[in-house]
Design an enzyme around this catalytic site. Sequence first.
Site, PDB file in Angstrom:
ATOM      1  N   LYS A 216      50.040   8.450  80.080  1.00 34.48           N
ATOM      2  CA  LYS A 216      49.373   7.353  79.398  1.00 34.48           C
ATOM      3  C   LYS A 216      48.962   7.833  78.014  1.00 34.48           C
ATOM      4  CE  LYS A 216      45.393   4.303  79.776  1.00 34.48           C
ATOM      5  NZ  LYS A 216      44.319   3.842  80.650  1.00 34.48           N
ATOM      6  N   LYS A 269      53.118   4.576  80.108  1.00 31.36           N
ATOM      7  CA  LYS A 269      52.411   3.490  79.430  1.00 31.36           C
ATOM      8  C   LYS A 269      52.052   3.899  78.010  1.00 31.36           C
ATOM      9  CE  LYS A 269      47.975   1.288  79.854  1.00 31.36           C
ATOM     10  NZ  LYS A 269      46.676   1.557  80.380  1.00 31.36           N
TER      11      LYS A 269
HETATM   12  C1  PBG Z   1      41.914   1.468  81.970  1.00 24.28           C
HETATM   13  C2  PBG Z   1      43.154   0.799  81.535  1.00 24.28           C
HETATM   14  C3  PBG Z   1      43.507   0.344  80.257  1.00 24.28           C
HETATM   15  C4  PBG Z   1      44.733  -0.264  80.381  1.00 24.28           C
HETATM   16  C5  PBG Z   1      45.119  -0.141  81.699  1.00 24.28           C
HETATM   17  N1  PBG Z   1      44.145   0.535  82.399  1.00 24.28           N
HETATM   18  C6  PBG Z   1      42.746   0.366  78.991  1.00 24.28           C
HETATM   19  C7  PBG Z   1      42.543   1.611  78.244  1.00 24.28           C
HETATM   20  O1  PBG Z   1      42.983   2.687  78.620  1.00 24.28           O
HETATM   21  O2  PBG Z   1      41.835   1.479  77.242  1.00 24.28           O
HETATM   22  C8  PBG Z   1      45.463  -0.945  79.264  1.00 24.28           C
HETATM   23  C9  PBG Z   1      46.433  -1.981  79.701  1.00 24.28           C
HETATM   24  C10 PBG Z   1      46.903  -2.901  78.628  1.00 24.28           C
HETATM   25  O3  PBG Z   1      46.659  -2.727  77.425  1.00 24.28           O
HETATM   26  O4  PBG Z   1      47.577  -3.846  79.015  1.00 24.28           O
HETATM   27  N2  PBG Z   1      41.799   2.784  81.591  1.00 24.28           N
HETATM   28 ZN    ZN Z   2      39.766   3.940  81.353  1.00 19.08          ZN
END
Ligand code: PBG
Ligand code: ZN
Length: 354
Positions: A216, A269
Site C-alpha cells: 500500500k 493499492k
Molecule cells: C484505511 C484505508 C484507506 C483506504 C483503504 N483503507 C485510507 C488511507 O490509507 O488513508 C483508501 C481507499 C481509497 O482511497 O479508496 N487505512
Molecule cells: Zn489507516
Amino acid sequence: MKLLRSVPQPMPAGPDFASGAPLPRARPRRLRRTPALRALVCEHAVAVSDLIEPLFVVPGRGVRQEVPSMPGVFVQSVDRLVEDVREGHDLGLRAVLLFGVPQHKDEQASELADPRGVVQRAIGALKRELPDLLVIADLCACEYTSHGHCGLLDERGVIDNDRTLALLARGALSYAACGVDMVAPSDMMDGRVAYLRHALDEAGHLETGILSYAVKYASALYGPFRDAAQSTPAFGDRRTHQMDPPNAREAIKEAQLDAAEGADMIMVKPALGYLDIVWRVREAVNLPVAAYSVSGEYAMLKAAARNGWIDEDRAVDELLVGCKRAGADAIVTYFARSFARRHNGKPHTGGRTR
Ligand code: PBG
Ligand code: ZN
C-alpha cells in the site's frame, strides 16, 4: 510452391506506392477485422465475480448520503446498506469490502473492537440476510482515532507498531465473532499478518481469511476516501508506514513477508499507476492478488466523464481489464455496481462492443 507464394511481392508501382517496396509480411490487423475474430483472440476479460465492492457504513437508521467527491458512492446505515447490497447481489456481485465510520472517535480507537460497532453490526446483518455473500472487512484504526492516524501513537506522536498490533487483533476478533469471511488489514504495521493469524487461530477462527494490503503506497489518490470516512490525519501524513511510490523491489519484500506470515491473498493499492507492481507481485508470490482501484481513481474518472471529456463506461472497462492483464485476480472498485449493471453477469473484455 506454397512457401514461395508467401514471399512478399513488390508493391505495384503507382502514384500511391513507393515502387519496389515489399508488401508487409505480417498483417496483425487480420485478427482485428470482425467482432467475432476479436472475441476469439481476446486474451483477458473482467467478470462481475472478479469484483469486490467497497462500502461505507455509518451509525443510525435510514441514512444514505452521497459522498460529494465520489458521485454515486454513499455512506449508509446498516439497514440501508443491507438493501443496497441485496441489489448488488442480484446483479451478480458476490464480494463486499466494508469500511466503518464510527459514532465516536478517540485516541484509543475504542469503537474499532466494539461488538456493537457499525462494521460488526453490518457484518452480522449481511451474513444473516445474504449467507453466500463474501464479506470482507477493512481493518485499520484511522477511521476510529480522533487524530486520524492508523494506530496508537507514542509520546512523540509516532505510531507505536506493536501496541497497534494488539488493537488490530482485537478488531479482527470482533469481526470474526460476527462471521466475517476475511479481514483486510490496511494499516501497514510490521508483522501484523502473523499476529492476526495467531490471534484468530487461538480463538478458533481457523477459517477466517486474511486479505492483506501488503503493498500500500502513500498515495495522493486516497483523498475522496478520507472525505467519506472522515479519516484525514489531523497532523502529519502516512509516510512512516505506507510505501514510498518510487519503490518496487520493496513491494516484493512486503508481499513475500505477508505470504510467509500466512496471508491468504495479497492486495496492491492503488491500481492505476501501480500495475507494474501488480505484475511483479503476481510473479513473485503464489497467492491470489487483488488490485485496489482507489477513491481518487474513481473521482478522476467521474469528474472527466461529467465534463463530457471521456466516455465513462468505456474508460471503466478499459481500466478494469488493465488490472486483469497486469495479473490481478480480483479488483476492488467503486465502479463494481455500474459494471455489474452494464454487463449483468457476463464477462467483459474491455473492448468496444457498441
Ligand atoms: C484505511 C484505508 C484507506 C483506504 C483503504 N483503507 C485510507 C488511507 O490509507 O488513508 C483508501 C481507499 C481509497 O482511497 O479508496 N487505512
Ligand atoms: Zn489507516
